[in-house]
Design an enzyme around this catalytic site. Structure first.
Site, PDB file in Angstrom:
ATOM      1  N   ALA A 159     -67.083   6.952  19.776  1.00  0.00           N
ATOM      2  CA  ALA A 159     -66.166   7.235  20.879  1.00  0.00           C
ATOM      3  C   ALA A 159     -66.341   8.663  21.371  1.00  0.00           C
ATOM      4  O   ALA A 159     -66.380   8.921  22.586  1.00  0.00           O
ATOM      5  CB  ALA A 159     -64.724   6.992  20.438  1.00  0.00           C
ATOM      6  N   TYR A 160     -66.463   9.609  20.444  1.00  0.00           N
ATOM      7  CA  TYR A 160     -66.694  11.007  20.815  1.00  0.00           C
ATOM      8  C   TYR A 160     -68.004  11.141  21.581  1.00  0.00           C
ATOM      9  O   TYR A 160     -68.070  11.802  22.625  1.00  0.00           O
ATOM     10  CB  TYR A 160     -66.709  11.873  19.556  1.00  0.00           C
ATOM     11  CG  TYR A 160     -67.094  13.316  19.793  1.00  0.00           C
ATOM     12  CD1 TYR A 160     -66.162  14.220  20.298  1.00  0.00           C
ATOM     13  CD2 TYR A 160     -68.379  13.772  19.506  1.00  0.00           C
ATOM     14  CE1 TYR A 160     -66.504  15.553  20.510  1.00  0.00           C
ATOM     15  CE2 TYR A 160     -68.727  15.096  19.721  1.00  0.00           C
ATOM     16  CZ  TYR A 160     -67.785  15.976  20.228  1.00  0.00           C
ATOM     17  OH  TYR A 160     -68.128  17.292  20.442  1.00  0.00           O
ATOM     18  N   GLN A 161     -69.064  10.500  21.078  1.00  0.00           N
ATOM     19  CA  GLN A 161     -70.354  10.616  21.739  1.00  0.00           C
ATOM     20  C   GLN A 161     -70.341   9.961  23.112  1.00  0.00           C
ATOM     21  O   GLN A 161     -70.935  10.489  24.064  1.00  0.00           O
ATOM     22  CB  GLN A 161     -71.446  10.016  20.849  1.00  0.00           C
ATOM     23  CG  GLN A 161     -71.692  10.862  19.612  1.00  0.00           C
ATOM     24  CD  GLN A 161     -72.724  10.262  18.684  1.00  0.00           C
ATOM     25  OE1 GLN A 161     -73.008   9.068  18.728  1.00  0.00           O
ATOM     26  NE2 GLN A 161     -73.292  11.096  17.825  1.00  0.00           N
ATOM     27  N   SER A 163     -67.816   9.880  25.077  1.00  0.00           N
ATOM     28  CA  SER A 163     -67.108  10.815  25.955  1.00  0.00           C
ATOM     29  C   SER A 163     -68.014  11.963  26.369  1.00  0.00           C
ATOM     30  O   SER A 163     -67.958  12.425  27.521  1.00  0.00           O
ATOM     31  CB  SER A 163     -65.845  11.343  25.262  1.00  0.00           C
ATOM     32  OG  SER A 163     -66.143  12.304  24.258  1.00  0.00           O
TER      33      SER A 163
END
Length: 255
Positions: A159-161, A163
């Protein structure tokens, strides 16, 4: 050669979003040393006020205000506050972000939504409001923060990547949208950098950070000051013909 009598950001007003700790705080110190007047923004007042006091005591021009980048009214407020305090806005460093760990199918939907609200929507809101002011001025420079996780994938932080890939897309589009109006938009992609966020990743993915550092040609993590120095260059007139650039600050990791 650089002119020591004329710091690269002398006379410029820079908005630093996500300035209370880590890369944001270290970048603020670099920008101040390079001659900028600063508006510092973060969600939590205590650490933010401490950074502002530190810089003020050192003789720099600095103000601060709180705000959450995922709230449109907050973003409008702190951009307007910058102009009201200093008269104009020459550059912005959009650094606010949160992180997450977990396999994609194990990420709670609420966590995914929060990551996107802060890292993607928050960056878009900042660009939108900063550009509003810069379009009236006819000039400006925006530096967004992605990550090496925005240019390649790895397990455990999907999810971070996602974003951070999106931040690169926003930056490239903004460079096209606003370049004809004298506004440059670039993005940094740091590798492992010694910050509180990196400490969170160490706890969430044991051994993951050390594996990345071992795979980095320079064999060391970066520092917030090193990232801030590159951001300072992009915000300065020395980078006057750079826009839409995705610049890794990663010790060679993606080489």
């Amino acid at each position: 050669m650089p002119d020591p009598t004329h710091p690269p950001l002398a006379g410029k007003v820079i908005l630093v979003v996500g300035a209370s700790a880590g890369i944001g705080a270290d970048a603020a110190r670099v920008f101040a040393a390079d001659g900028a007047s600063l508006m510092l923004v973060a969600r939590t007042e205590g650490p933010l006020a401490a950074i502002a006091k530190e810089l003020d005591n050192a003789g720099h021009h600095v103000a601060y205000t709180t705000g959450d980048v995922s709230h449109p009214d907050d973003v409008t407020h702190f951009v307007n506050a910058t102009v009201e305090t200093f008269g104009h806005l020459d550059g912005a460093f959009n650094n606010a972000a949160i992180t997450q760990a977990g396999r994609l199918d194990q990420v709670p939907e609420t966590d995914f939504d929060q990551i996107m609200a802060v890292n993607v929507k928050g960056t878009w809101l900042c660009i939108r409001e900063e550009a509003r002011v810069m379009l009236e001025q006819g000039h400006g420079s925006i530096v967004n923060m992605s990550s090496i996780g925005g240019v390649r994938g790895s397990s455990g932080m999907g999810a971070y990547q996602a974003s951070k890939h999106a931040v690169i897309g926003l930056t490239r589009t903004a460079a096209h949208d606003f370049g004809p109006h004298g506004i440059r938009v670039n993005v940094l992609a740091p590798g492992p950098t010694e910050t509180p966020m990196l400490d969170q990743t160490r706890l969430a993915i044991p051994g993951g950070v050390e594996a990345r550092i071992a795979a980095t040609p320079l064999r060391k993590p970066g520092t917030g000051a090193e990232v801030g120095s590159v951001a300072s260059f992009l915000l300065s007139d020395r980078a006057s013909h750079l826009s839409g650039v995705v610049l890794p600050v990663d010790g060679g990791f993606v080489a």
